[in-house]
Scaffold this active site. Structure first.
Site, mmCIF file in Angstrom:
data_model
loop_
_atom_site.group_PDB
_atom_site.id
_atom_site.type_symbol
_atom_site.label_atom_id
_atom_site.label_comp_id
_atom_site.label_asym_id
_atom_site.label_seq_id
_atom_site.Cartn_x
_atom_site.Cartn_y
_atom_site.Cartn_z
ATOM 1 N N PHE A 172 -19.235 6.871 16.513
ATOM 2 C CA PHE A 172 -18.410 7.262 15.362
ATOM 3 C C PHE A 172 -18.750 8.644 14.814
ATOM 4 O O PHE A 172 -17.960 9.222 14.077
ATOM 5 C CB PHE A 172 -18.569 6.228 14.224
ATOM 6 C CG PHE A 172 -19.849 6.407 13.435
ATOM 7 C CD1 PHE A 172 -19.925 7.336 12.407
ATOM 8 C CD2 PHE A 172 -20.988 5.670 13.738
ATOM 9 C CE1 PHE A 172 -21.107 7.523 11.697
ATOM 10 C CE2 PHE A 172 -22.169 5.854 13.034
ATOM 11 C CZ PHE A 172 -22.228 6.787 12.009
ATOM 12 N N LYS A 196 -12.561 5.235 25.536
ATOM 13 C CA LYS A 196 -12.620 4.238 24.448
ATOM 14 C C LYS A 196 -13.275 4.911 23.246
ATOM 15 O O LYS A 196 -14.487 5.058 23.175
ATOM 16 C CB LYS A 196 -13.434 3.002 24.881
ATOM 17 C CG LYS A 196 -13.032 1.811 24.075
ATOM 18 C CD LYS A 196 -14.020 1.028 23.318
ATOM 19 C CE LYS A 196 -15.171 1.416 22.557
ATOM 20 N NZ LYS A 196 -15.007 1.368 21.085
ATOM 21 N N GLU A 199 -14.335 2.541 17.343
ATOM 22 C CA GLU A 199 -13.374 1.728 16.575
ATOM 23 C C GLU A 199 -13.376 2.128 15.097
ATOM 24 O O GLU A 199 -12.500 1.734 14.348
ATOM 25 C CB GLU A 199 -13.698 0.231 16.729
ATOM 26 C CG GLU A 199 -15.034 -0.236 16.160
ATOM 27 C CD GLU A 199 -16.218 -0.010 17.099
ATOM 28 O OE1 GLU A 199 -16.078 0.758 18.091
ATOM 29 O OE2 GLU A 199 -17.286 -0.596 16.848
ATOM 30 N N LYS A 200 -14.372 2.934 14.693
ATOM 31 C CA LYS A 200 -14.464 3.287 13.263
ATOM 32 C C LYS A 200 -13.643 4.525 12.919
ATOM 33 O O LYS A 200 -13.245 4.701 11.779
ATOM 34 C CB LYS A 200 -15.925 3.528 12.885
ATOM 35 C CG LYS A 200 -16.780 2.282 13.115
ATOM 36 C CD LYS A 200 -18.133 2.401 12.463
ATOM 37 C CE LYS A 200 -18.910 1.105 12.585
ATOM 38 N NZ LYS A 200 -19.594 0.971 13.869
ATOM 39 N N SER A 249 -25.626 4.036 20.243
ATOM 40 C CA SER A 249 -26.936 3.452 19.929
ATOM 41 C C SER A 249 -27.639 2.934 21.192
ATOM 42 O O SER A 249 -27.014 2.730 22.233
ATOM 43 C CB SER A 249 -26.746 2.289 18.958
ATOM 44 O OG SER A 249 -26.043 1.266 19.620
ATOM 45 N N CYS A 304 -26.963 12.915 15.777
ATOM 46 C CA CYS A 304 -28.039 12.506 16.683
ATOM 47 C C CYS A 304 -29.099 13.585 16.765
ATOM 48 O O CYS A 304 -30.208 13.345 17.224
ATOM 49 C CB CYS A 304 -27.489 12.215 18.065
ATOM 50 S SG CYS A 304 -26.742 13.664 18.783
ATOM 51 N N GLU A 404 -34.465 4.371 13.883
ATOM 52 C CA GLU A 404 -33.583 5.489 13.566
ATOM 53 C C GLU A 404 -32.835 5.122 12.282
ATOM 54 O O GLU A 404 -32.177 4.076 12.234
ATOM 55 C CB GLU A 404 -32.582 5.681 14.719
ATOM 56 C CG GLU A 404 -31.604 6.798 14.487
ATOM 57 C CD GLU A 404 -30.562 6.922 15.604
ATOM 58 O OE1 GLU A 404 -30.150 5.888 16.170
ATOM 59 O OE2 GLU A 404 -30.147 8.050 15.891
HETATM 60 P P1 NAD Z 1 -22.741 2.229 18.606
HETATM 61 O O1 NAD Z 1 -23.650 2.024 19.743
HETATM 62 O O2 NAD Z 1 -22.677 1.205 17.548
HETATM 63 O O3 NAD Z 1 -21.250 2.421 19.155
HETATM 64 C C1 NAD Z 1 -20.975 3.304 20.229
HETATM 65 C C2 NAD Z 1 -19.904 2.689 21.112
HETATM 66 O O4 NAD Z 1 -20.410 1.519 21.749
HETATM 67 C C3 NAD Z 1 -18.672 2.269 20.321
HETATM 68 O O5 NAD Z 1 -17.538 2.680 21.037
HETATM 69 C C4 NAD Z 1 -18.802 0.768 20.221
HETATM 70 O O6 NAD Z 1 -17.558 0.108 20.217
HETATM 71 C C5 NAD Z 1 -19.611 0.392 21.455
HETATM 72 N N1 NAD Z 1 -20.522 -0.737 21.225
HETATM 73 C C6 NAD Z 1 -21.318 -0.934 20.138
HETATM 74 N N2 NAD Z 1 -22.069 -2.039 20.295
HETATM 75 C C7 NAD Z 1 -21.758 -2.554 21.498
HETATM 76 C C8 NAD Z 1 -22.208 -3.685 22.234
HETATM 77 N N3 NAD Z 1 -23.120 -4.511 21.747
HETATM 78 N N4 NAD Z 1 -21.673 -3.916 23.440
HETATM 79 C C9 NAD Z 1 -20.745 -3.077 23.955
HETATM 80 N N5 NAD Z 1 -20.279 -1.997 23.299
HETATM 81 C C10 NAD Z 1 -20.780 -1.726 22.089
HETATM 82 O O7 NAD Z 1 -23.108 3.674 17.997
HETATM 83 P P2 NAD Z 1 -22.511 4.349 16.687
HETATM 84 O O8 NAD Z 1 -23.058 3.658 15.489
HETATM 85 O O9 NAD Z 1 -21.047 4.510 16.804
HETATM 86 O O10 NAD Z 1 -23.164 5.806 16.810
HETATM 87 C C11 NAD Z 1 -24.413 6.146 16.262
HETATM 88 C C12 NAD Z 1 -25.477 6.174 17.351
HETATM 89 O O11 NAD Z 1 -25.106 7.105 18.355
HETATM 90 C C13 NAD Z 1 -26.827 6.664 16.828
HETATM 91 O O12 NAD Z 1 -27.827 5.890 17.415
HETATM 92 C C14 NAD Z 1 -26.902 8.097 17.320
HETATM 93 O O13 NAD Z 1 -28.199 8.607 17.482
HETATM 94 C C15 NAD Z 1 -26.205 7.968 18.634
HETATM 95 N N6 NAD Z 1 -25.708 9.256 19.093
HETATM 96 C C16 NAD Z 1 -26.401 9.844 20.121
HETATM 97 C C17 NAD Z 1 -25.995 11.080 20.591
HETATM 98 C C18 NAD Z 1 -26.738 11.743 21.698
HETATM 99 O O14 NAD Z 1 -26.184 12.659 22.305
HETATM 100 N N7 NAD Z 1 -27.943 11.312 22.022
HETATM 101 C C19 NAD Z 1 -24.869 11.716 20.030
HETATM 102 C C20 NAD Z 1 -24.193 11.072 18.995
HETATM 103 C C21 NAD Z 1 -24.628 9.832 18.540
#
Ligand code: NAD
Length: 519
Positions: A172, A196, A199-200, A249, A304, A404
Site C-alpha cells: 500500500f 495485483k 487492496e488498500k 511484508s 520501506c 518493523e
Molecule cells: P502486505 O504484505 O500486507 O501486503 C502486500 C501485498 O501482499 C498486498 O497486495 C496484499 O494483498 C498481499 N498479502 C498480504 N498478506 C498476504 C497473505 N497472508 N497471503 C497472500 N498475500 C498477502 O504489505 P503492506 O502492509 O501493504 O506494505 C507494507 C510492507 O511492505 C512493509 O513491511 C514495508 O517495509 C514493505 N515494503 C518493502 C519495500 C522494499 O522494497 N523492501 C518497499 C515498500 C514496502
C-alpha cells in the site's frame, strides 16, 4: 474539497462512476484490454485514511475472472514478444509523457487513498516515472553477448528472451512507484503481465493502466486483478505464470516466495525493514537533524527506506532535545491540506499496532521523549493520525526494536564506538538500508565496507538508487537473487538462450562420437 476533489480525479473507465450518488464506485479489473466490473459478490471498502470516507469498493476477483486474465496475458504473449523492441520502447516513451501530463491527478488519488501529502505523492509518482524512462532504453539493456570463433568456424552468442506471463503483487505504501517498478520493465522486455495492486489503494495502479492503454499497450499485455490472499495464492499456483515480483511484508513475502518456488517460478521479494542511521560525534548538526527528521517521519514513517532507528555514537543526550524540537514543529494534517508534513497512517489497525509498539517500548524501559499517540487533528477527527514520536534508551531486545513499526516513530540507541554501532546494525534481522552521518572519510569507508545492508547512505538519509542501479536489500529484507530494476531487473524478466552456430563452406564428412571440444 472532499467530494469534489474525489469526483474530479476519479479514474474514468477503470471504476464504475455510473452508480448512484451514494454508492462509491466499484474498482474494475483489467482483462484483455477491457476494464470490467467483477461478478464477485465480495467487495472491500477502500477508505480515505484522513476521513474514513469510502473512496471505492474493491472486488475479491473470482477464480474465473483470474483465469480469464491469465488467459488474456497468455494469448497476448506470442504477438507481443515478436513486436520489435523499438516499438515496445516507443510505448514507454509515450507512457512517460502521459504520466507527466497526469502527475497531479495521480498524486491527488494517492493522497486520498493512501494519506501521504500531495508533494510526497508526486515524489511517489516521479520515482516510478524514472523506471519508465529507464525502460525506454530496453534495446540496449536487453542486448545479448557474442563471441566470434569459439572454435574453428563456430560462433556463440546469447539472447535475452522474455519469460511469458509475469505477475506483480504490490504493497500500500507506494501506490504508483511500486507498480511502476514492475510492469514497465516486464512488458518492455516482451513479457505480458498480471498486476495485483494493494487492496488498500488501487486507484493509482488503475490510472497508470489507463495511461498504458492510451500509450498504445496492446490488449492483454497488462491485466489487473484485485483481491487479497486468495488471488495471491492463485497467482502463486498458476502454471502459466512464470515469475512473480512481490513488495510488501515478510509474512506475505516469504509465503509467496515458498509457494511460488514450489511451482517452479522465479520470485523477487522485497520485504520489511528496520533502517538504521549511525550518527558520529563529528556529524554536521543541522544537516543530520534535518535528515533524521525527514527520513524518520516523512510519509508518516510508512516508507520501506524510512530511517526508524538512530544509533548515536558517543551518547544521544546532546541530540535528543534538538530532535524533539525539530519533530514538534512538524505539521500533522490530512495530506491534501497545504503545509502538511505528515498525513495519517493507512488504517485504524495500523494506528493501533503502532501505538501498542510504542507502549511496549515504554513498558520495557525506553524513555518517551516525544509522544504523538493522542494527537487530534481539527476537521479530521476520524483520521488515523499518529504524531511524531521519539523513544530513547532503546535496546536491541525490545519488541519495538525487533518489529518493523512502519509509523512515525524514531528509536534512539547508543554505542560507544563505530564498531559497536555497526555490530548493532548487523545483528538486526533486516538489511534494507543503513546510513552514516559523519565528516570522517575513514569512518564512512569503514561503514560502507562492513555494514550489512542493501542500500547504503553516506550523509544521505534515504539512499534509494536510481533505476540504472538496482533497488536491493539483504538479509530478511529480500528473498531471491535478482533485484528490482537496473541490470538485475532486466535479468529477472528475461531468460538466456545461448546459440552456437557453425557455417563452413565444406563441412567434414568424418564422424566423431567424442564430446565436441574447441578445435
Ligand atoms: P502486505 O504484505 O500486507 O501486503 C502486500 C501485498 O501482499 C498486498 O497486495 C496484499 O494483498 C498481499 N498479502 C498480504 N498478506 C498476504 C497473505 N497472508 N497471503 C497472500 N498475500 C498477502 O504489505 P503492506 O502492509 O501493504 O506494505 C507494507 C510492507 O511492505 C512493509 O513491511 C514495508 O517495509 C514493505 N515494503 C518493502 C519495500 C522494499 O522494497 N523492501 C518497499 C515498500 C514496502
Amino acid at each position: 474539497w472532499k467530494s469534489s476533489a474525489i469526483g474530479s480525479f476519479r479514474f474514468s473507465t477503470a471504476a464504475d462512476a455510473s452508480t448512484s450518488h451514494q454508492s462509491p464506485p466499484k474498482v474494475r479489473n483489467l482483462i484483455g484490454g477491457e476494464f470490467v466490473e467483477s461478478e464477485s459478490n465480495a467487495f472491500i471498502d477502500v477508505l480515505n485514511p484522513a476521513t474514513q470516507e469510502v473512496v471505492s469498493q474493491l472486488p475479491l476477483t473470482t477464480n474465473e475472472e483470474f483465469k480469464a486474465a491469465v488467459s488474456a496475458a497468455r494469448h497476448a504473449f506470442p504477438k507481443w514478444r515478436n513486436t520489435p523492441v523499438t516499438t515496445r520502447q516507443r510505448i514507454m516513451f509515450k507512457l512517460q509523457e502521459l504520466i507527466r501530463r497526469d502527475m497531479d491527478k495521480l498524486a491527488m488519488n494517492i493522497t486520498v487513498e493512501q494519506g501521504k501529502t500531495l508533494r510526497d505523492a508526486q515524489g511517489d509518482v516521479f520515482r516510478g516515472l524514472e523506471v519508465v524512462e529507464h525502460a525506454c532504453g530496453m534495446a540496449s539493456l536487453q542486448m545479448g553477448e557474442y563471441v566470434s570463433n569459439v572454435s574453428n568456424g563456430i560462433d556463440s552468442y546469447s539472447i535475452r528472451e522474455p519469460l511469458g506471463v509475469c505477475a506483480g503483487i504490490c504493497p500500500f505504501n507506494f501506490p504508483a512507484m511500486i507498480p511502476l517498478w514492475m510492469f514497465p520493465m516486464a512488458v518492455t522486455c516482451g513479457n505480458t503481465f498480471i498486476l495485483k495492486p494493494s487492496e488498500k489503494d488501487p486507484g493509482a495502479a488503475m490510472m497508470l493502466a489507463e495511461l498504458a492503454m492510451e500509450a498504445g499497450l496492446p490488449d492483454g499485455v497488462l491485466n489487473i486483478v484485485h483481491g487479497t490472499n486468495d488471488i495471491v495464492n492463485n497467482i502463486c499456483d498458476d502454471g502459466d505464470i512464470k515469475a512473480i515480483s512481490f513488495v510488501g511484508s515478510n509474512t506475505a513475502g516469504m509465503h509467496i516466495y515458498a509457494r511460488a518456488a514450489a511451482k517452479g517460478k522465479r520470485v523477487q521479494s522485497n520485504m520489511g525493514a528496520k533502517n538504521h542511521a549511525i550518527v558520529m560525534p563529528d556529524a554536521s548538526l543541522d544537516a543530520t537533524l534535518n535528515a533524521l527528521v525527514a527520513a524518520g517521519f516523512g510519509a508518516a514513517g510508512q516508507r520501506c527506506m524510512a530511517l526508524s532507528t538512530v544509533v548515536f555514537v558517543g551518547g544521544s543526550k546532546p541530540w535528543e532535545e534538538e530532535l524533539k524540537e525539530c519533530a514538534k514543529e512538524l505539521k500533522v494534517n490530512a495530506g491534501i491540506e497545504p503545509g502538511t508534513d505528515l498525513g495519517p497512517v493507512i488504517s485504524k489497525q495500523a494506528k493501533d499496532r503502532i501505538c501498542k509498539l510504542i507502549q511496549s517500548g515504554v513498558e520495557s524501559g525506553a524513555r518517551l521523549v516525544l509522544d504523538g499517540r493522542s494527537i487530534v487533528v481539527g476537521g479530521y477527527e476520524d483520521g488515523n493520525f499518529v504524531g511524531p514520536t521519539i523513544l530513547a534508551d532503546v535496546t536491541s531486545n525490545m519488541e519495538c526494536y525487533e518489529e518493523e513499526i512502519f509509523g512515525p516513530v524514531l528509536l534512539c540507541m547508543q554505542a560507544d564506538s563505530l564498531e559497536e554501532a555497526i555490530d548493532i546494525v548487523n545483528r538486526n534481522k533486516y538489511g534494507n538500508g543503513a546510513s552514516i552521518f559523519t565528516t570522517s572519510g575513514a569512518a564512512a569507508r569503514k561503514f560502507q565496507h562492513e555494514i550489512e545492508a542493501g542500500q547504503v547512505g553516506i550523509n544521505v538519509p534515504i539512499p534509494v538508487p536510481l533505476p540504472f542501479f538496482s533497488f536491493t536489500g539483504s538479509k530478511s529484507s529480500f528473498a531471491g537473487d535478482l533485484n528490482f530494476y537496473g541490470k538485475a531487473g532486466v535479468q529477472f524478466y528475461t531468460q538466456i538462450k545461448t546459440v552456437t552456430q557453425q557455417w563452413k563452406d565444406s563441412p567434414s564428412r568424418a564422424v566423431s562420437l567424442a564430446m565436441p571440444t574447441s578445435q
